[in-house]
Design a protein around this motif. Sequence first.
Motif, PDB file in Angstrom:
ATOM      1  N   ARG A 178      -8.011 -17.563  -6.693  1.00 47.34           N
ATOM      2  CA  ARG A 178      -7.103 -16.916  -5.723  1.00 47.34           C
ATOM      3  C   ARG A 178      -7.636 -15.508  -5.442  1.00 47.34           C
ATOM      4  N   PRO A 179      -8.641 -15.412  -4.571  1.00 43.56           N
ATOM      5  CA  PRO A 179      -9.296 -14.118  -4.338  1.00 43.56           C
ATOM      6  C   PRO A 179      -8.411 -13.128  -3.591  1.00 43.56           C
ATOM      7  N   ILE A 180      -8.809 -11.876  -3.658  1.00 43.89           N
ATOM      8  CA  ILE A 180      -8.104 -10.807  -2.940  1.00 43.89           C
ATOM      9  C   ILE A 180      -8.241 -11.044  -1.437  1.00 43.89           C
ATOM     10  N   PRO A 181      -7.151 -10.937  -0.673  1.00 40.86           N
ATOM     11  CA  PRO A 181      -7.222 -11.165   0.779  1.00 40.86           C
ATOM     12  C   PRO A 181      -7.767  -9.960   1.531  1.00 40.86           C
ATOM     13  N   ALA A 182      -9.001  -9.576   1.229  1.00 42.04           N
ATOM     14  CA  ALA A 182      -9.621  -8.425   1.888  1.00 42.04           C
ATOM     15  C   ALA A 182     -11.077  -8.733   2.163  1.00 42.04           C
ATOM     16  N   GLN A 183     -11.605  -8.127   3.228  1.00 39.41           N
ATOM     17  CA  GLN A 183     -13.028  -8.251   3.543  1.00 39.41           C
ATOM     18  C   GLN A 183     -13.792  -6.980   3.211  1.00 39.41           C
ATOM     19  N   LEU A 184     -13.053  -5.915   2.872  1.00 35.19           N
ATOM     20  CA  LEU A 184     -13.669  -4.699   2.356  1.00 35.19           C
ATOM     21  C   LEU A 184     -12.782  -4.163   1.241  1.00 35.19           C
ATOM     22  N   VAL A 185     -13.369  -3.922   0.081  1.00 37.73           N
ATOM     23  CA  VAL A 185     -12.678  -3.290  -1.040  1.00 37.73           C
ATOM     24  C   VAL A 185     -13.413  -1.999  -1.364  1.00 37.73           C
ATOM     25  N   VAL A 186     -12.690  -0.881  -1.357  1.00 37.71           N
ATOM     26  CA  VAL A 186     -13.271   0.417  -1.678  1.00 37.71           C
ATOM     27  C   VAL A 186     -12.698   0.863  -3.019  1.00 37.71           C
ATOM     28  N   VAL A 187     -13.572   1.109  -3.973  1.00 38.53           N
ATOM     29  CA  VAL A 187     -13.161   1.515  -5.318  1.00 38.53           C
ATOM     30  C   VAL A 187     -13.553   2.978  -5.522  1.00 38.53           C
TER      31      VAL A 187
END
Length: 379
Positions: A118-127
């Motif tokens: 169940r992946p994160i529903p995002a196409q860009l993740v900024v950490v």
Amino acid sequence: MCDVPTDQVDWWPVADNLSPHQNQAYSSIYEQYTPIACLTGSPGTGKTYVAAKIIKEFMAQQIPVFICAPTGKAAARMKESLLANGVQTKATTIHSMLKPVRMGYGEDEWEFEHGPERPIPAQLVVVDETSMLENSIAARLLMSCETGTRVLFVGDEGQLPPVGKGAFFRDLLSSGVPVARLEEVRRVDGMVPSVCKAIRDGQPWKGAPKLDRSAIINLYHKEVPNAGRQTVTLMQIVGKMMQKGRDLKEDLQVIVARRDKGPVSAKALNLRLRETINPNGRGVPGNEFRTGDKVMCLKNGWYTSHEDCPFCLEWSRGNCEMCHGKGKVSVDEYVANGESGIVTDISPTLTEVQFRNPERRCYMPHKASHGGRLLAASY
């Protein structure tokens, strides 16, 4: 999920309005076809500014973006910095983004909702603040990103490694992924950015003879010969801040090298600072804390909290079968290791703590089920 197919957008779009140095550094990222990239630099070099420009480009293409950081305070600071750079979006802790859920009733019986299935529903993740990221949570974050999701790790490679296992950011920077290194100090933010750069470059530096907030002279270095004088000097500084009406629980943070041993350890200084900053807090036998103490959580876990009973909004409180007329119901709230808060109530067996970002008021037992401590003073 994303409405725009990943093969129809640039993996790393060109960012507008960057300085020549920032643009040259960022070119090492946007010229690469890779889902993972790093943005690093000393304080004041424009990491958040460049990240904001990248985020803007993704948001303009209606691409879902998640912003996160290891701690609530770092996430709140990132949100404020992005807003100052024209990006209005929320930022959360990494734990909140991955959504911890209960798997039982013990404090250790929990798991993240997001993962490979169940992946994160995002196409860009900024950490942000990636230097604080330990290996286990970094691994879970990457496992929770589906194929095609881009991840931008932002941080300062000159900072200390995380308290937990590994040195994820250091190892990632040397792994061969694209890295944009910002070296030109851009922020007019006092002396800290320029001194950080001087230390990193092995150059001499000098603090100001005295602090002057109005002139942004915000770095004062005082040589003190021994531990006894260090303690005296610290308490003199605290006294001056109190005379000026500063909120020492918000405006002061003492950082030392040792936790338990010696007169300038965290343990010893917290006792001294509490007597000055929180002398009138209420205590009870069997509990080391007082109401009003500044504390830090030492263990990830779920802790009991109380919230307003939703049924009392419709029924009269005296007849409510949910809360039995108390107006409150028990819920479980997740608190991560390193989050700080203020003690609001105590008993011989429990300490009630008000945490922020997000706001939670949780009841913390004195010890975890395995015997370790759950809270420590954090002045």
